[in-house]
Design a protein around this motif. Structure first.
Motif, PDB file in Angstrom:
ATOM      1  N   LYS A  98       0.828  -1.200   0.000  1.00  0.00           N
ATOM      2  CA  LYS A  98       0.000   0.000   0.000  1.00  0.00           C
ATOM      3  C   LYS A  98       0.865   1.255   0.000  1.00  0.00           C
ATOM      4  O   LYS A  98       1.981   1.243   0.543  1.00  0.00           O
ATOM      5  N   ALA A  99       0.340   2.293  -0.597  1.00  0.00           N
ATOM      6  CA  ALA A  99       1.037   3.581  -0.593  1.00  0.00           C
ATOM      7  C   ALA A  99       0.823   4.233   0.771  1.00  0.00           C
ATOM      8  O   ALA A  99      -0.248   4.769   1.054  1.00  0.00           O
ATOM      9  N   ILE A 100       1.854   4.154   1.623  1.00  0.00           N
ATOM     10  CA  ILE A 100       1.762   4.686   2.987  1.00  0.00           C
ATOM     11  C   ILE A 100       2.894   5.674   3.219  1.00  0.00           C
ATOM     12  O   ILE A 100       4.057   5.380   2.935  1.00  0.00           O
ATOM     13  N   ASP A 101       2.560   6.837   3.723  1.00  0.00           N
ATOM     14  CA  ASP A 101       3.556   7.812   4.149  1.00  0.00           C
ATOM     15  C   ASP A 101       3.842   7.535   5.622  1.00  0.00           C
ATOM     16  O   ASP A 101       3.021   7.823   6.491  1.00  0.00           O
ATOM     17  N   TYR A 102       5.008   6.932   5.900  1.00  0.00           N
ATOM     18  CA  TYR A 102       5.287   6.499   7.272  1.00  0.00           C
ATOM     19  C   TYR A 102       5.374   7.676   8.242  1.00  0.00           C
ATOM     20  O   TYR A 102       5.031   7.547   9.433  1.00  0.00           O
ATOM     21  N   LYS A 103       5.792   8.842   7.756  1.00  0.00           N
ATOM     22  CA  LYS A 103       5.849  10.020   8.625  1.00  0.00           C
ATOM     23  C   LYS A 103       4.440  10.457   9.023  1.00  0.00           C
ATOM     24  O   LYS A 103       4.182  10.799  10.178  1.00  0.00           O
ATOM     25  N   MET A 104       3.546  10.430   8.043  1.00  0.00           N
ATOM     26  CA  MET A 104       2.157  10.776   8.312  1.00  0.00           C
ATOM     27  C   MET A 104       1.556   9.785   9.303  1.00  0.00           C
ATOM     28  O   MET A 104       0.868  10.170  10.264  1.00  0.00           O
ATOM     29  N   ALA A 105       1.818   8.513   9.092  1.00  0.00           N
ATOM     30  CA  ALA A 105       1.298   7.474   9.992  1.00  0.00           C
ATOM     31  C   ALA A 105       1.850   7.652  11.398  1.00  0.00           C
ATOM     32  O   ALA A 105       1.126   7.464  12.394  1.00  0.00           O
ATOM     33  N   ALA A 106       3.130   8.027  11.505  1.00  0.00           N
ATOM     34  CA  ALA A 106       3.751   8.230  12.814  1.00  0.00           C
ATOM     35  C   ALA A 106       3.088   9.382  13.564  1.00  0.00           C
ATOM     36  O   ALA A 106       2.811   9.286  14.766  1.00  0.00           O
ATOM     37  N   LEU A 107       2.825  10.477  12.862  1.00  0.00           N
ATOM     38  CA  LEU A 107       2.169  11.615  13.490  1.00  0.00           C
ATOM     39  C   LEU A 107       0.740  11.274  13.910  1.00  0.00           C
ATOM     40  O   LEU A 107       0.272  11.709  14.967  1.00  0.00           O
ATOM     41  N   ILE A 108       0.066  10.488  13.107  1.00  0.00           N
ATOM     42  CA  ILE A 108      -1.308  10.090  13.435  1.00  0.00           C
ATOM     43  C   ILE A 108      -1.320   9.226  14.699  1.00  0.00           C
ATOM     44  O   ILE A 108      -2.156   9.415  15.589  1.00  0.00           O
ATOM     45  N   ALA A 109      -0.382   8.284  14.797  1.00  0.00           N
ATOM     46  CA  ALA A 109      -0.292   7.435  15.991  1.00  0.00           C
ATOM     47  C   ALA A 109       0.053   8.270  17.218  1.00  0.00           C
ATOM     48  O   ALA A 109      -0.512   8.079  18.309  1.00  0.00           O
ATOM     49  N   GLN A 110       0.985   9.207  17.046  1.00  0.00           N
ATOM     50  CA  GLN A 110       1.378  10.079  18.148  1.00  0.00           C
ATOM     51  C   GLN A 110       0.192  10.899  18.661  1.00  0.00           C
ATOM     52  O   GLN A 110      -0.050  10.995  19.872  1.00  0.00           O
ATOM     53  N   LEU A 111      -0.551  11.481  17.750  1.00  0.00           N
ATOM     54  CA  LEU A 111      -1.710  12.291  18.118  1.00  0.00           C
ATOM     55  C   LEU A 111      -2.801  11.455  18.780  1.00  0.00           C
ATOM     56  O   LEU A 111      -3.435  11.887  19.746  1.00  0.00           O
ATOM     57  N   GLU A 112      -3.015  10.268  18.263  1.00  0.00           N
ATOM     58  CA  GLU A 112      -4.064   9.408  18.816  1.00  0.00           C
ATOM     59  C   GLU A 112      -3.739   8.985  20.248  1.00  0.00           C
ATOM     60  O   GLU A 112      -4.610   9.002  21.124  1.00  0.00           O
ATOM     61  N   ILE A 113      -2.481   8.621  20.495  1.00  0.00           N
ATOM     62  CA  ILE A 113      -2.091   8.243  21.852  1.00  0.00           C
ATOM     63  C   ILE A 113      -2.141   9.457  22.773  1.00  0.00           C
ATOM     64  O   ILE A 113      -2.612   9.381  23.912  1.00  0.00           O
TER      65      ILE A 113
END
Length: 446
Positions: A98-113
């Motif tokens: 899948k086309a995933i931007d790992y930086k974007m995913a990292a920020l999303i996980a950080q914000l969610e936690i």
């Protein structure tokens, strides 16, 4: 002829529109600056919500670690820290199809936690939504895939976080105060708050075998005899404060005390009105120093996340270690004894925090943080600390992280809230713990 020209014009316009529509949009460029901004947002919400220093350290560590584990899957030079510490968590694998931007995913996980662990969830939600709109407009598929993966990692972290004993400590008994024993801690003015987080030593650590692994040397035996070591240290606090009062509020000692205050809830009383002056915690100050160092070293996104994560894990373990000793020794604060036996009108420069005296939290946390940051950035890393500027204080310059840690520890004597033993033994406690974190996490120089 006119019909031919109109036909050619129509074809040209249609082709031009088609070419424009088929040109792929440039995906949003996420940098280290974005990570700093997100962490600043989480810090600001924590200040607003008035989290105690230990609880704030828990939020920083989990939010950063969730982001880091995503970065580590993308960057072969980085190791999974949850695996390093043997954490009971399985990080979902990154789907390379899948086309995933790992930086974007990292920020999303950080914000969610971060949102999960604070009170003002709407603040984080509104901030997240503003980012999501921009990311989605740039590339909807990448955003959807990245968000899906970031939330998967966050969900795994939520399950792991739920087992750290935090919820159980919320229902444990409050700290009991024994007024008949003058050596034991008593609530201090002006708010006379209960001792905060008396069960924090029961929180699951990251790198420690137990909360008492770095148990410090015993403080001088309590004694009000004038030739005892304890009484001499008590009088040192009293006399240093008096000397500072004579020189006025512009002394270097006063500047140091106020710069490192970092009390998240200072109660101010005006007649019948009492209100709070909100500030960052000691851990928040060292997170700010991590930002300063990362920006000065011009770290990229991955290294920035690594610096924050290793430092915040050290801060979290430092609070567990320090609080273990605080509620074991349960030592009375200088203000209580000075008001009772020496001068009932005496007040410290800083407001005495609501928990036992030994050891100094600033000393332990600063010592631990400085060791990790020294490993990351070097022993003679000079920096200008502007962390307290938003709270009306000027910048201070340091020749090294250890130099800053020593000053932070000594600030507690100038502030009138700690004896020398708590400062010096606490700093040693933090240094030992910090070196342990560096070794356990195999912290690398950036």
């Amino acid at each position: 002829m006119k019909r031919v020209l109109l036909l050619l014009l129509s074809i040209s316009i249609f082709t031009g529109c088609a070419d424009e529509k088929s040109t792929p949009k440039e995906t949003v460029a996420i940098s280290a600056a974005n990570y700093h901004d997100v962490l600043d947002k989480i810090t600001n919400v924590m200040v607003h919500d008035i989290f105690s220093p230990p609880v704030a350290s828990r939020i920083y560590s989990y939010a950063n670690l969730a982001a880091y584990e995503i970065v580590a899957q993308h960057n072969p030079e980085l190791e999974s820290l949850t695996k390093t510490i043997g954490a009971d968590i399985t990080i979902p694998a990154l789907d390379t199809t899948k086309a995933i931007d790992y930086k974007m995913a990292a920020l999303i996980a950080q914000l969610e936690i971060g949102k999960t662990l604070i009170f003002s969830e709407v603040e984080i939600t509104d901030y997240s939504d503003s980012l999501f709109v921009n990311w989605k407009e740039n590339d909807e598929d990448v955003f959807i895939n990245s968000k899906e993966y970031g939330m998967q990692v966050a969900d795994a972290f939520k399950q792991w976080i739920d087992k750290d004993n935090y919820k159980q400590t919320r229902t444990m008994p409050k700290f009991s105060v024994y007024t008949e024993n003058v050596s034991r801690w008593q609530p201090t003015p002006p708010a006379y708050m209960d001792g905060i987080e008396p069960h924090w030593m029961k929180i699951r650590p990251f790198t420690l075998d137990s909360s008492s692994q770095f148990k410090p040397e015993r403080h001088p035996e309590f004694s009000m005899e004038k030739d005892s070591q304890f009484y001499k240290e008590l009088m040192e606090v009293y006399e240093v404060r008096n000397q500072m009062e004579e020189t006025g509020n512009k002394s270097e000692e006063m500047a140091i005390a106020k710069f490192w205050d970092c009390n998240p809830y200072v109660s101010t009383q005006r007649g019948h009105l009492m209100f709070a002056t909100k500030k960052i915690t000691p851990g928040g100050h060292w997170i700010g120093i991590t930002k300063v160092a990362s920006q000065k070293a011009n770290l990229d996104f991955d290294k920035t996340v690594y610096a924050y994560t290793t430092t915040s894990m050290a801060i979290a373990d430092a609070f567990i270690s320090c609080w273990d000793e605080k509620y074991r020794s349960n030592l009375v604060r200088p203000e209580t004894l000075i008001n009772k036996f020496i001068n009932d009108q005496w007040k410290p420069v800083l407001q005495t925090p609501p928990f036992p005296e030994y050891t100094s939290g600033h000393s332990v946390v600063s010592g631990a943080s400085a060791e990790v940051l020294t490993k990351l950035f070097g022993d003679q890393f000079q920096f200008l600390d502007d962390t307290e500027v938003p709270y009306g204080l000027p910048e201070r310059e340091y020749t090294s992280f250890r130099d800053a840690a020593k000053e932070a520890a000594l600030s507690r004597l100038y502030g009138g809230i700690h004896y020398r033993a708590a400062i010096e033994n606490g700093l040693d406690q933090g240094i030992s713990l910090g070196k342990h974190v560096v070794t356990t996490l195999n912290v690398k120089t950036l």
